[in-house]
Structure formats: C-alpha cells, structure tokens
Enzyme design. Structure first.
Site, short mmCIF file in Angstrom:
data_model
loop_
_atom_site.label_atom_id
_atom_site.label_comp_id
_atom_site.label_asym_id
_atom_site.label_seq_id
_atom_site.Cartn_x
_atom_site.Cartn_y
_atom_site.Cartn_z
N PRO A 169 6.88 -3.16 -3.80
CA PRO A 169 6.82 -3.00 -2.20
C PRO A 169 5.48 -2.74 -1.81
CG PRO A 169 7.12 -1.02 -2.78
CD PRO A 169 7.86 -1.70 -3.95
N CYS A 170 4.30 -3.96 -1.88
CA CYS A 170 3.06 -3.34 -1.72
C CYS A 170 3.38 -3.57 0.35
CB CYS A 170 2.06 -5.18 -1.61
SG CYS A 170 3.30 -6.89 -1.61
#
Length: 201
Positions: A170-171
C-alpha cells in the site's frame, strides 16, 4: 512435442467462449510442461482495469491502465522471462482478494509476493509499506526513518512511485508531512479513491 511461443499476450477482453477455452488449455499445458514463467490477467476495479501478473513465487506485478499494460508485459518479458501467457486461473485468488478489498470486505492481503523487481533500499521501503495499517497513513519522512535512512525522503518517494505491487503493497498510504496526498503512479484520483475507501471502513 508441444511448444509455447516465447511471448504470448493479448489484452483483448472480447474473446469468444471457444477462444477462452483454447487459452485456458494452452495455459494449463504450458504450466504442466514448465513453460509458463509469468501468468497474467486483467481485473476491472473502481480505479480502472488493473493488470495482475504472477510467477511461481507469487504476485509480481500490479499495473494501472495509465502505465500501459502492453509496455508492462514487455518489461516483464525482459526482466523475468519471455515465457509469459494470459492465464487468468493462476491469478484467481489474487483477483478475489483485490475484489474483496474494493468491496470493503478485506483489510489485509494474504498473497504470496514475488518482490524480485525491487532491490536494495526500495525493497526495504516495500517492507515498511506493508506495516502501515488499513485506514492509516504515514509520511514519506516516517517511512524513510522506518527503513533505516531518515534523510532518504526523496528515495522513499521514488520507491513508492516504482512500487511493482500497488494496492497490495500500500504505497497509497504514504502522504506528505503536511497531509497532502503527493504523487501516485495510478494518478491522484486513484490515490484519493483508495484513501477514501479505507477511511470509510
């Protein structure tokens, strides 16, 4: 003797039922013969059609429409193996988990990941990203510190931009210190949709 062309990919979603069955048979034969190194499929989501690709190690690539799926497949053929084939069944579990995520039914992915496309500090950053919990965010500076290089804020931004597994790693949960979103490979609208989805849970 059965052979599989070195590069076999087509992103058409309008295949007839017969063509789909033939593709499935080809994918099965290639896998059983050890000739399928990278399998891929596409998945319609609220942020567009995502390209999913996996190796025998796990999910190796998730790509947004704006990243040009054909170019991504060509890159995978050069970086991993030219034996690449559209084989949706191999990615059924990944597709299901991503669909559950978008439906608000999943907050954490349980998929084996192949992180070979990230090395060095970028790989360390990916390890920190998975520790950012669903519905929370962290600043680029905080991620840099967690990755062991407090001054490498810009490098964290680059690692996020080049994350080969967005959504799953989850950037999108990394934001600027002032709370603004910052850039995102899928575009600002996609990042906003993801953060809004998680905030609503």
């Amino acid at each position: 003797m059965n052979t599989v062309p070195d590069i076999v990919y087509a992103l058409s979603t309008s295949d007839s039922a017969v063509e789909q069955r033939l593709r499935e048979r080809l994918a099965t034969a290639a896998a059983e013969s050890g000739l399928l190194d990278v399998a891929y499929r596409t998945l319609d989501t609220p942020i567009g059609s995502l390209l999913l690709a996996s190796t025998d190690r796990g999910l190796v690539r998730v790509a947004f429409p704006r990243q040009d799926h054909d170019a991504v497949l060509q890159s995978l053929s050069e970086q991993i193996s030219p034996r690449i084939l559209r084989a949706p069944a191999r990615l059924d579990v990944a597709a299901r988990e991503i669909e559950e995520y978008f439906c608000g039914e999943r907050t954490k992915f349980d998929l084996p990941l192949d992180l070979r496309l990230s090395k060095g500090f970028r790989r360390s950053v990916l390890g920190c990203l998975v520790d950012i919990e669903y519905g929370h965010t962290a600043s680029y500076a905080a991620v840099a510190k967690a990755a062991g290089s407090p001054r490498a804020v810009r490098a964290v931004g680059t690692a996020c931009a080049l994350n080969p597994l967005p959504v799953v790693v989850p950037c999108h949960r990394v934001v600027r210190s002032d709370g603004s979103m910052g850039r995102y490979a899928g575009g600002p609208e996609a990042k906003s949709i993801l953060l809004t989805l998680e905030a609503a849970a």
